[in-house]
Design a protein around this motif. Structure first.
Motif, mmCIF file in Angstrom:
data_model
loop_
_atom_site.group_PDB
_atom_site.id
_atom_site.type_symbol
_atom_site.label_atom_id
_atom_site.label_comp_id
_atom_site.label_asym_id
_atom_site.label_seq_id
_atom_site.Cartn_x
_atom_site.Cartn_y
_atom_site.Cartn_z
ATOM 1 N N THR A 44 -1.289 1.152 -12.462
ATOM 2 C CA THR A 44 -2.345 0.622 -13.320
ATOM 3 C C THR A 44 -1.919 0.713 -14.774
ATOM 4 O O THR A 44 -1.049 1.510 -15.129
ATOM 5 C CB THR A 44 -3.668 1.390 -13.108
ATOM 6 N N PRO A 94 -3.108 4.024 -1.523
ATOM 7 C CA PRO A 94 -1.649 4.059 -1.407
ATOM 8 C C PRO A 94 -1.139 5.487 -1.262
ATOM 9 O O PRO A 94 -1.857 6.448 -1.528
ATOM 10 C CB PRO A 94 -1.197 3.462 -2.742
ATOM 11 N N ALA A 148 -10.276 -1.607 -6.166
ATOM 12 C CA ALA A 148 -9.042 -1.693 -5.386
ATOM 13 C C ALA A 148 -9.161 -0.911 -4.082
ATOM 14 O O ALA A 148 -8.706 -1.365 -3.024
ATOM 15 C CB ALA A 148 -7.867 -1.170 -6.212
ATOM 16 N N ASP A 176 -0.366 -3.669 -6.636
ATOM 17 C CA ASP A 176 0.457 -3.148 -5.550
ATOM 18 C C ASP A 176 1.906 -3.512 -5.850
ATOM 19 O O ASP A 176 2.240 -4.690 -5.981
ATOM 20 C CB ASP A 176 0.006 -3.762 -4.217
ATOM 21 N N PHE A 213 0.255 6.722 -6.502
ATOM 22 C CA PHE A 213 -0.427 5.963 -7.549
ATOM 23 C C PHE A 213 0.203 6.346 -8.876
ATOM 24 O O PHE A 213 0.163 7.509 -9.281
ATOM 25 C CB PHE A 213 -1.923 6.282 -7.565
ATOM 26 N N VAL A 258 -5.154 -3.048 -11.345
ATOM 27 C CA VAL A 258 -4.443 -2.231 -10.361
ATOM 28 C C VAL A 258 -3.551 -3.174 -9.567
ATOM 29 O O VAL A 258 -4.013 -4.182 -9.027
ATOM 30 C CB VAL A 258 -5.416 -1.496 -9.427
ATOM 31 N N ASN A 269 0.799 -1.232 0.000
ATOM 32 C CA ASN A 269 0.000 0.000 0.000
ATOM 33 C C ASN A 269 0.829 1.278 0.000
ATOM 34 O O ASN A 269 0.309 2.343 0.284
ATOM 35 C CB ASN A 269 -0.990 0.014 1.169
ATOM 36 N N TRP A 281 0.861 1.924 -5.806
ATOM 37 C CA TRP A 281 0.044 1.147 -6.733
ATOM 38 C C TRP A 281 0.297 1.652 -8.144
ATOM 39 O O TRP A 281 0.718 2.803 -8.346
ATOM 40 C CB TRP A 281 -1.443 1.307 -6.435
#
Length: 245
Positions: free
Chosen positions: A81, A134, A127, A100, A137, A98, A76, A79
């Motif tokens: 994507t 997090p 997510a 981690d 991102f 997504v 966390n 992250w």
């Protein structure tokens, strides 16, 4: 498109001309224009440093890349994507996920038959329902992730936004490798008949990937084992599917 995707996934440093030549050697009479059109349709972009040939469109907020020398040290923290093209026996779909960074854990994923923003937002919302937001991102500068709606969702969740710089090697290397893994270990070996079949396959594969597939980078442990070490782990994982649920 299947041949293009296989070659791109295995050797994603290749540009349009390299992909064109690959198809020609395989006996397909294609020109650069057609290959470029198909690559754009699939949403692919080679991963290598490129000259700065364009700038973000008007109204797009500029965010720096925050992960140049900052490795994730716990779940966390970071992250990321991305979107990839997924071929089926007939047709194709797009997959957004997504991830981690630290445990390599796939938090959520969504399928769509278009490159609209909706399925990316849904993957983000899923997510955020299974884990705290997090600190950072990261994404590329795709229109889905630079849209005001996506940006606001991240800011409202309390994330610092990080974006890969144009003309630089992608910072989303982890998730790019996950695409390669899922395609070569599963999708190309067992092409789905349709969207419903593909969803069933991915549901099973990501369950295996998170829960049972060991990683050398994790000391031979699985992503789920490392992720469970976080005090924020929850046991209500969501595998939602908005298109054919």
């Amino acid at each position: 498109m299947r041949l293009l995707d296989e070659e791109f996934t295995q050797h994603n440093f290749k540009g349009v001309l390299g992909l064109r030549d690959h198809l020609r050697l395989a006996g397909h009479a294609v020109n650069e224009k057609r290959v470029r059109r198909l690559v754009r349709r699939m949403g692919h972009e080679p991963i290598y440093p490129k000259p700065r040939l364009s700038v973000p469109g008007q109204g797009i907020t500029s965010y720096p890349y925050l992960l140049r020398e900052r490795p994730a040290t716990a779940p966390n923290e970071v992250w990321s994507t991305n979107i990839t093209y997924v071929p089926m026996v007939k047709g194709f779909l797009y997959l957004a996920a997504v991830l981690d960074w630290y445990p390599r854990y796939v938090l959520s994923w969504q399928l769509s038959n278009t490159l609209d923003m909706g399925f990316c937002l849904q993957a983000l919302a899923d997510a955020l329902r299974v884990a705290p937001a997090p600190h950072i991102f990261n994404s590329d500068q795709g229109s889905q992730f630079t849209s005001p709606a996506y940006e606001q969702a991240l800011l409202q969740a309390g994330c610092r936004i990080s974006r890969d710089g144009r003309g630089r090697v992608t910072g989303n290397a982890f998730i790019e490798r996950r695409w390669r893994t899922v395609k070569w270990e599963h999708i190309y070996l067992n092409p789905a008949d349709d969207g419903r079949h593909l969803h069933q396959q991915l549901h099973a594969y990501f369950g295996y990937y998170n829960q049972r597939r060991p990683h050398q980078s994790l000391g031979g442990q699985t992503p789920a084992h490392v992720y469970r070490m976080s005090p924020t782990f929850k046991h209500n994982h969501i595998w939602r599917w908005s298109k054919w649920g």
